[in-house]
Design a protein around this motif. Sequence first.
Motif, short mmCIF file in Angstrom:
data_model
loop_
_atom_site.label_atom_id
_atom_site.label_comp_id
_atom_site.label_asym_id
_atom_site.label_seq_id
_atom_site.Cartn_x
_atom_site.Cartn_y
_atom_site.Cartn_z
N GLN A 20 0.94 -1.17 -0.14
CA GLN A 20 -0.11 -0.04 0.09
C GLN A 20 0.87 1.15 0.00
N VAL A 21 1.69 1.47 0.94
CA VAL A 21 2.80 2.48 1.00
C VAL A 21 3.38 2.63 -0.18
N TYR A 22 4.09 1.45 -0.80
CA TYR A 22 4.55 1.60 -2.03
C TYR A 22 3.99 2.49 -3.23
N PHE A 23 2.74 1.85 -3.34
CA PHE A 23 1.59 2.52 -4.23
C PHE A 23 1.60 3.83 -4.03
N ASP A 24 1.15 4.35 -2.75
CA ASP A 24 0.95 5.57 -2.25
C ASP A 24 2.20 6.56 -2.50
N ALA A 25 3.35 5.82 -2.38
CA ALA A 25 4.63 6.68 -2.71
C ALA A 25 4.96 6.74 -4.31
N ASN A 26 3.91 6.50 -5.22
CA ASN A 26 4.18 6.40 -6.43
C ASN A 26 5.13 5.66 -6.85
N ARG A 27 5.37 4.33 -6.36
CA ARG A 27 5.99 3.37 -6.69
C ARG A 27 7.77 3.48 -6.65
N SER A 28 7.84 4.45 -5.65
CA SER A 28 9.31 4.98 -5.22
C SER A 28 9.79 4.37 -3.97
N TRP A 29 10.91 3.30 -4.29
CA TRP A 29 11.54 2.65 -3.19
C TRP A 29 11.70 3.51 -2.21
N GLN A 30 12.44 4.59 -2.57
CA GLN A 30 13.27 5.49 -1.38
C GLN A 30 12.07 6.11 -0.82
N GLU A 31 11.09 6.77 -1.20
CA GLU A 31 10.26 7.54 -0.64
C GLU A 31 9.36 6.44 0.25
N GLY A 32 8.87 5.16 -0.36
CA GLY A 32 8.33 4.14 0.35
C GLY A 32 8.99 3.98 1.40
N SER A 33 10.15 3.67 1.49
CA SER A 33 10.86 3.21 2.44
C SER A 33 11.04 4.17 3.66
N ARG A 34 11.16 5.41 3.25
CA ARG A 34 11.18 6.43 4.31
C ARG A 34 9.78 6.50 5.06
N ARG A 35 8.73 6.35 4.39
CA ARG A 35 7.43 6.46 5.04
C ARG A 35 7.10 5.05 5.94
N LEU A 36 7.73 4.05 5.68
CA LEU A 36 7.61 2.88 6.50
C LEU A 36 8.74 2.73 7.67
N GLY A 37 9.69 3.52 7.45
CA GLY A 37 10.76 3.82 8.40
C GLY A 37 11.45 2.55 8.59
N ILE A 38 11.94 2.14 7.29
CA ILE A 38 12.81 0.93 7.03
C ILE A 38 13.91 1.38 5.86
N HIS A 39 14.98 0.34 5.63
CA HIS A 39 15.84 0.59 4.90
C HIS A 39 15.33 0.20 3.39
N LYS A 40 15.99 0.95 2.39
CA LYS A 40 15.37 0.75 1.02
C LYS A 40 15.34 -0.72 0.56
N GLN A 41 16.39 -1.41 0.98
CA GLN A 41 16.59 -2.74 0.66
C GLN A 41 15.86 -3.56 1.23
N THR A 42 15.14 -3.27 2.45
CA THR A 42 14.38 -4.02 3.33
C THR A 42 12.93 -4.04 2.52
N LEU A 43 12.55 -2.77 1.77
CA LEU A 43 11.28 -2.76 0.89
C LEU A 43 11.40 -3.46 -0.42
#
Length: 524
Positions: A444-467
């Motif tokens: 859900q967050v990945y889509f909300d962040a316009n499929r951006s790994w960097q922005e999605g990981s920031r919103r989730l509070g995790i490392h980009k590689q984790t996402l």
Amino acid sequence: MKFTVQSLIDDPLIRTRLVAGEAGRDREVAWAHTCEVEDPWHWLGSGDLLMTDGYNFPSDADGQANFVRELARANIAGLALGEGFAAPPLTPEAIAAAEDLGFPILLTARAVPFVTIARVVADAARGRGDSRASRILRLYEILRRTQGEEAKDSLLDELGTELRASLNVVELRSGRPLLPSTAPIPGPLRASILERVREQRGQLSAFNRFKTDEASALLIPVGARDMAALLVIPHAPTDAPDLLLAQHAATIAGLEVERRAARAARVLARAAELARSMLAGAISPDAALAQMRAHGLRDGPWRVLVWNETPDDPMEPDVATGGLVESLGFVEWPHLYTSVDDTHLLVVSDAAYESGLGFDDFDVSVGVSQPLAAIGRLADAFREARWALESARQSGAQSAVYGSHGSYFMPNTVAEGEVAVQRLLGPLLTYDESNESELVRSLQVYFDANRSWQEGSRRLGIHKQTLVYRLKKIEEILGVDLRDFGVQAELYLALRTLGLLTGGDDVDPKRVSSTAGRLPDGSS
């Protein structure tokens, strides 16, 4: 004997002379008051003499002529300018307007303080005070008499008889009447009121005058919250209401509005608690039905209506949600109201819904459930109404009834939505429930962040590689390729559908596990 403009001119103490408006010498002067605002006709009443040093008096010809016309239209007794102060010279246009209208313009000697004029007028007015005082007492006697149950709805009509006018109390965001009255509000007048409210950003002047082809009217703010006003329409179009009496009537109307609002708040609080208990299944059907009857909702069938909060700007009709909630304290039909997160929920009888609730006055989208006859179906009806609300939004309609309005891309019903979610997200929901993971939320967050790994990981509070790892895991569990746009579209709509099913627009991981357990399998 009445006190007139000529009476002022004749008094040697006042040293005032007429410079324009010869035909207005006989105009009665009921009061005299200083006022330096730009629009004094909104602050003074019929028969008042405006005294000013000229700080608010325009210097240009058109401005002066319009100033005179507005004062005359408000039935002001006359304009007294302090000689030798800030007032610009009178233009020929202003003098001509005063002569045409018979509106007296006076000049008062600089050495004469305006308080002297005020005292002279006040002394003359004392002889008229007894009659007005008696009428004011009668107004408050009407208030006392109409507090009984049998006469509770006759207050405005009886006050109107005393004022020789039709009275209404209107809510300023929608123009809806707040108190019972047998007097209709003409449509053009209602539109003019709402336009004035927008122009003044909700902060109305003390007196607001309106004239349409159908009526002349006066609007006086009621209460301290700038939310309502008393509308006074004289029985004879040529009559000007006594502003002091009208202000007392507005005070009385304000007391009644506050009394009803306080009573409604107590009823609404009990109703909200009942609605929350029914939604949570924390009350037995028999006990709930007994309380529904106590609230006037009888034995059903009922409807559930929902709408979402919008920014609470009382000046803009397109964000009038706050006004809609507040107006529930004054409607005649029984109801239960509560809010769930950002969603407002209203339960009404099916008969009340079919006869019309007046929601067209508020620019909000409303979702409506199918009729329900069993108390235990309230939670299901809530979901139906939320589903209908989404349909209304997508179609641009003000309201939608569950099962009657569908979107082009979302499932038409809750049942269809549950099947779609199970088919598209079922394995992911099961995995999250079994492993206490957050793969659904990550998607859900990945889509909300316009499929951006960097922005999605920031919103989730995790490392980009984790996402990145989580998205790979999602592909593995669902057997899909997230690079495929068609797959992305299906999963995005499935997540939106899941949000509706779980009662929120965003996927809440705490709700996902309970939803997974009740969604049907993918069989058709």
